[in-house]
Design an enzyme around this catalytic site. Structure first.
Site, mmCIF file in Angstrom:
data_model
loop_
_atom_site.group_PDB
_atom_site.id
_atom_site.type_symbol
_atom_site.label_atom_id
_atom_site.label_comp_id
_atom_site.label_asym_id
_atom_site.label_seq_id
_atom_site.Cartn_x
_atom_site.Cartn_y
_atom_site.Cartn_z
ATOM 1 N N HIS A 187 122.690 59.237 -3.998
ATOM 2 C CA HIS A 187 123.472 59.543 -5.201
ATOM 3 C C HIS A 187 124.329 60.789 -4.955
ATOM 4 O O HIS A 187 124.297 61.755 -5.716
ATOM 5 C CB HIS A 187 122.518 59.753 -6.382
ATOM 6 C CG HIS A 187 123.144 59.539 -7.723
ATOM 7 N ND1 HIS A 187 123.562 58.300 -8.164
ATOM 8 C CD2 HIS A 187 123.414 60.411 -8.740
ATOM 9 C CE1 HIS A 187 124.052 58.415 -9.386
ATOM 10 N NE2 HIS A 187 123.986 59.692 -9.755
ATOM 11 N N ASP B 238 120.953 54.602 -2.919
ATOM 12 C CA ASP B 238 120.978 55.383 -4.160
ATOM 13 C C ASP B 238 119.808 54.971 -5.042
ATOM 14 O O ASP B 238 119.766 53.839 -5.528
ATOM 15 C CB ASP B 238 122.307 55.145 -4.886
ATOM 16 C CG ASP B 238 122.527 56.104 -6.044
ATOM 17 O OD1 ASP B 238 121.528 56.624 -6.585
ATOM 18 O OD2 ASP B 238 123.690 56.326 -6.413
ATOM 19 N N SER C 146 128.408 59.248 -12.043
ATOM 20 C CA SER C 146 127.067 59.099 -12.604
ATOM 21 C C SER C 146 127.155 58.867 -14.113
ATOM 22 O O SER C 146 127.758 57.881 -14.542
ATOM 23 C CB SER C 146 126.219 60.323 -12.220
ATOM 24 O OG SER C 146 124.857 60.101 -12.449
#
Length: 203
Positions: free
Chosen positions: A185, A154, A104
């Site tokens: 995610h 996501d 991320s």
């Protein structure tokens, strides 16, 4: 331990082995992937810095003004700082190769270091990255091994932007692979196996 302004965890590896940098996601810290990285490469030096930006108490590597909206000046600052940090520790530990893994926000700082400082990393795993701008071409990325892992649903890292980033690395002649899973995610087992395969030659 603090180095170049980063609080970090570090495990020194065997002489002549790689150095692996692991970068946490928003709200994580230097512990999030440290043990995972240590298991991936037991003989490597493993370094896990904590992001030096606080977003309402959540650690990040650079500022943003909204979800998916980056403070580009701060991204440039953070990228240059991280590149210096990586170079200095790689030299200090006489690393044979420089490897990176990020999730991320950690994947985003790692991706931008790759974009701006091509050739610094030998291999990198980008888990659920989001680069919402057009990166500059960098011929020094040729031959770099880049793995992108991503979720088909996501909401934070949409499929078109993930594919655009993969296409970018492909155009730079990086050895690029994308590993998808059907979720969002979150990190799934097939991502872990793809990461193991990426780093296996460096063990």
């Amino acid at each position: 331990m603090t180095d170049q302004g980063y609080v970090h965890r570090l495990r020194a590896g065997a002489p002549g082995k790689p150095i692996l940098f692991v970068f946490h996601g928003t709200g994580g810290d230097e512990n999030q992937f440290f043990d995972f990285g240590s298991r991936l490469l037991p003989d490597a030096t493993v370094v896990s810095p904590r992001g030096d930006v606080s977003e309402y108490g959540a650690a990040r590597f650079f500022k943003r003004t909204g979800e998916g909206v980056y403070d580009m000046a701060d991204l440039a600052r953070a990228t240059d700082k991280m590149a210096r940090y990586v170079k200095e520790l790689a030299v200090e530990h006489s690393a044979s190769q420089v490897l990176g893994l990020g999730f991320s926000n950690g994947a985003n700082i790692l991706a931008n270091v790759l974009i701006e400082h091509g050739g610094l990393f030998d291999a990198a795993a980008l888990m659920h990255p989001l680069i919402p701008f057009k990166p500059r071409d960098n011929a020094a990325l040729q031959g770099t091994k880049v793995l992108i892992t991503a979720g088909e649903r996501d909401p934070i890292s949409p499929v078109p932007l993930t594919q655009a980033l993969a296409d970018y690395f492909g155009r730079q002649k990086a050895e690029t692979k994308v590993e998808w899973h059907p979720g969002g995610h979150d990190i799934r087992p097939n991502e872990i196996e793809a990461i193991r395969a990426l780093f296996a030659p460096y063990a």
